[in-house]
Motif scaffolding. Structure first.
Motif, PDB file in Angstrom:
ATOM      1  N   ILE A  43      11.911  20.421 -19.399  1.00 21.44           N
ATOM      2  CA  ILE A  43      12.302  20.076 -17.990  1.00 21.44           C
ATOM      3  C   ILE A  43      13.907  20.328 -18.067  1.00 21.44           C
ATOM      4  O   ILE A  43      14.589  19.916 -19.059  1.00 21.44           O
ATOM      5  N   GLN A  44      14.379  20.972 -17.204  1.00 22.34           N
ATOM      6  CA  GLN A  44      15.684  21.323 -16.954  1.00 22.34           C
ATOM      7  C   GLN A  44      16.232  20.461 -15.922  1.00 22.34           C
ATOM      8  O   GLN A  44      15.536  20.508 -14.699  1.00 22.34           O
ATOM      9  N   SER A  45      17.418  19.848 -15.656  1.00 21.33           N
ATOM     10  CA  SER A  45      17.836  18.884 -14.499  1.00 21.33           C
ATOM     11  C   SER A  45      19.232  19.148 -14.598  1.00 21.33           C
ATOM     12  O   SER A  45      20.157  19.532 -15.307  1.00 21.33           O
ATOM     13  N   HIS A  46      19.797  18.849 -13.461  1.00 18.58           N
ATOM     14  CA  HIS A  46      21.359  19.090 -12.911  1.00 18.58           C
ATOM     15  C   HIS A  46      21.902  17.803 -13.689  1.00 18.58           C
ATOM     16  O   HIS A  46      23.085  17.856 -13.982  1.00 18.58           O
ATOM     17  N   VAL A  47      21.447  16.598 -13.590  1.00 20.99           N
ATOM     18  CA  VAL A  47      22.006  15.366 -14.106  1.00 20.99           C
ATOM     19  C   VAL A  47      20.836  14.785 -14.997  1.00 20.99           C
ATOM     20  O   VAL A  47      19.763  14.514 -14.604  1.00 20.99           O
ATOM     21  N   ILE A  48      21.395  14.732 -16.391  1.00 22.89           N
ATOM     22  CA  ILE A  48      20.718  13.848 -17.247  1.00 22.89           C
ATOM     23  C   ILE A  48      21.515  12.607 -17.392  1.00 22.89           C
ATOM     24  O   ILE A  48      22.798  12.854 -18.027  1.00 22.89           O
ATOM     25  N   PHE A  49      20.868  11.174 -17.277  1.00 23.99           N
ATOM     26  CA  PHE A  49      21.395   9.971 -17.430  1.00 23.99           C
ATOM     27  C   PHE A  49      20.983   9.363 -18.695  1.00 23.99           C
ATOM     28  O   PHE A  49      19.668   9.307 -18.669  1.00 23.99           O
ATOM     29  N   ALA A  50      21.585   8.906 -19.740  1.00 24.09           N
ATOM     30  CA  ALA A  50      20.980   8.200 -20.869  1.00 24.09           C
ATOM     31  C   ALA A  50      21.842   6.935 -21.057  1.00 24.09           C
ATOM     32  O   ALA A  50      22.807   6.532 -21.054  1.00 24.09           O
ATOM     33  N   ASP A  51      20.886   5.730 -21.126  1.00 27.38           N
ATOM     34  CA  ASP A  51      21.416   4.505 -21.297  1.00 27.38           C
ATOM     35  C   ASP A  51      20.661   3.860 -22.397  1.00 27.38           C
ATOM     36  O   ASP A  51      19.928   3.028 -22.181  1.00 27.38           O
ATOM     37  N   ASP A  86      24.707   7.694 -35.269  1.00 27.36           N
ATOM     38  CA  ASP A  86      23.963   8.830 -35.329  1.00 27.36           C
ATOM     39  C   ASP A  86      22.627   8.909 -34.380  1.00 27.36           C
ATOM     40  O   ASP A  86      22.471   9.989 -34.031  1.00 27.36           O
ATOM     41  N   LEU A  87      22.486   7.990 -33.875  1.00 29.82           N
ATOM     42  CA  LEU A  87      21.356   8.068 -32.800  1.00 29.82           C
ATOM     43  C   LEU A  87      22.067   8.451 -31.239  1.00 29.82           C
ATOM     44  O   LEU A  87      21.604   8.901 -30.664  1.00 29.82           O
ATOM     45  N   PHE A  88      23.357   7.974 -31.231  1.00 27.84           N
ATOM     46  CA  PHE A  88      23.911   8.378 -29.961  1.00 27.84           C
ATOM     47  C   PHE A  88      24.408   9.931 -30.108  1.00 27.84           C
ATOM     48  O   PHE A  88      23.994  10.569 -29.102  1.00 27.84           O
ATOM     49  N   VAL A  89      24.614  10.230 -31.298  1.00 24.65           N
ATOM     50  CA  VAL A  89      25.236  11.729 -31.321  1.00 24.65           C
ATOM     51  C   VAL A  89      23.788  12.558 -31.119  1.00 24.65           C
ATOM     52  O   VAL A  89      23.809  13.765 -30.590  1.00 24.65           O
ATOM     53  N   LYS A  90      22.854  12.187 -31.615  1.00 21.33           N
ATOM     54  CA  LYS A  90      21.361  12.847 -31.290  1.00 21.33           C
ATOM     55  C   LYS A  90      21.070  13.206 -29.813  1.00 21.33           C
ATOM     56  O   LYS A  90      20.358  14.217 -29.703  1.00 21.33           O
ATOM     57  N   ILE A  91      21.405  12.407 -29.062  1.00 23.57           N
ATOM     58  CA  ILE A  91      21.120  12.611 -27.661  1.00 23.57           C
ATOM     59  C   ILE A  91      21.848  13.676 -27.157  1.00 23.57           C
ATOM     60  O   ILE A  91      20.845  14.838 -26.608  1.00 23.57           O
ATOM     61  N   PRO A  92      23.043  14.028 -27.079  1.00 22.12           N
ATOM     62  CA  PRO A  92      23.845  15.240 -26.668  1.00 22.12           C
ATOM     63  C   PRO A  92      23.209  16.407 -27.485  1.00 22.12           C
ATOM     64  O   PRO A  92      23.047  17.712 -26.923  1.00 22.12           O
ATOM     65  N   GLU A  93      23.022  16.262 -28.782  1.00 20.56           N
ATOM     66  CA  GLU A  93      22.665  17.453 -29.776  1.00 20.56           C
ATOM     67  C   GLU A  93      21.275  18.066 -29.017  1.00 20.56           C
ATOM     68  O   GLU A  93      21.211  19.219 -29.036  1.00 20.56           O
ATOM     69  N   GLY A 128      25.222  21.593 -14.688  1.00 23.71           N
ATOM     70  CA  GLY A 128      24.855  20.011 -14.954  1.00 23.71           C
ATOM     71  C   GLY A 128      25.581  19.206 -15.921  1.00 23.71           C
ATOM     72  O   GLY A 128      26.732  19.809 -16.342  1.00 23.71           O
ATOM     73  N   MET A 129      25.281  17.818 -15.851  1.00 28.59           N
ATOM     74  CA  MET A 129      26.131  17.058 -16.472  1.00 28.59           C
ATOM     75  C   MET A 129      25.167  16.059 -17.182  1.00 28.59           C
ATOM     76  O   MET A 129      24.284  15.547 -16.633  1.00 28.59           O
ATOM     77  N   LEU A 130      25.339  15.800 -18.492  1.00 25.01           N
ATOM     78  CA  LEU A 130      25.031  14.620 -19.362  1.00 25.01           C
ATOM     79  C   LEU A 130      25.779  13.402 -19.111  1.00 25.01           C
ATOM     80  O   LEU A 130      26.997  13.612 -19.407  1.00 25.01           O
ATOM     81  N   ILE A 131      25.303  12.275 -18.857  1.00 27.16           N
ATOM     82  CA  ILE A 131      25.977  11.117 -18.905  1.00 27.16           C
ATOM     83  C   ILE A 131      25.223  10.006 -19.827  1.00 27.16           C
ATOM     84  O   ILE A 131      24.122   9.810 -19.493  1.00 27.16           O
TER      85      ILE A 131
END
Length: 179
Positions: free
Chosen positions: A109-117, A125-132, A144-147
């Motif tokens: 899935i490709q998206s314009h906005v990816i929001f992770a909470d 290391d788990l936070f780092v894994k999300i953008p990786e 697009g933007m990852l938040i």
């Protein structure tokens, strides 16, 4: 929690007390959407909501006209609540019950906005894994933007694709964009 703006403005959403969640505060959510409003037309984008919890962020996007929303959470109770709420408000939110990291490893899935909470207690290391995983698998559409929402005690500014961060009380949003 309440919906800040859009078709369902001021509607209150009461989640069951037994859900393992920490919803984004109304103040932080309002500030986040004020920022996003400068980048996107909500009725023209797709959204991926990771660690969706109560669906708070997904409902806000849906209320503002976003029709392509996918919410991912590993908790069955959260997924059930999002489905019930989306049906109640006639929102088009696709839910996926999955561990977010397993989902990101296989997602197409490709998206314009990816929001992770993710949970604030995550190790760095788990936070780092999300953008990786998001950037390795090209999950953001062009422009697009990852938040990532996290506590003010977590610093993600050294990560690749980091753009900037904003702090709201104890909440912080880190924004990432493809170069």
């Amino acid at each position: 929690m309440r919906i800040i703006s859009g078709k369902y403005k001021s509607r209150k959403i009461v989640a069951p007390k037994n859900l393992p969640v920490r919803p984004t505060t109304d103040m932080a959510k309002e500030s986040l959407f004020n920022i996003l409003n400068n980048y996107f037309y909500f009725d023209e984008i797709s959204v991926l909501d990771l660690f969706a919890g109560t669906g708070n962020i997904s409902y806000e996007f849906a209320s503002r006209g976003t029709e392509q929303i996918t919410s991912v959470d590993q908790d069955f109770g959260c997924i059930k609540f999002i489905n019930q709420t989306a049906e109640k408000f006639d929102m088009t939110i696709n839910t996926i019950k999955s561990d977010v990291f397993k989902f990101l490893e296989k997602a197409s899935i490709q998206s314009h906005v990816i929001f992770a909470d993710p949970p604030y207690v995550f190790t760095e290391d788990l936070f780092v894994k999300i953008p990786e995983l998001v950037f390795k698998n090209s999950l953001l559409l062009e422009g697009g933007m990852l938040i990532i929402e996290h506590s003010k005690h977590t610093n993600l500014s050294s990560l690749t694709h980091f753009s900037y961060s904003k702090s709201y009380g104890g909440n912080m949003f880190s924004f990432f964009q493809a170069n």
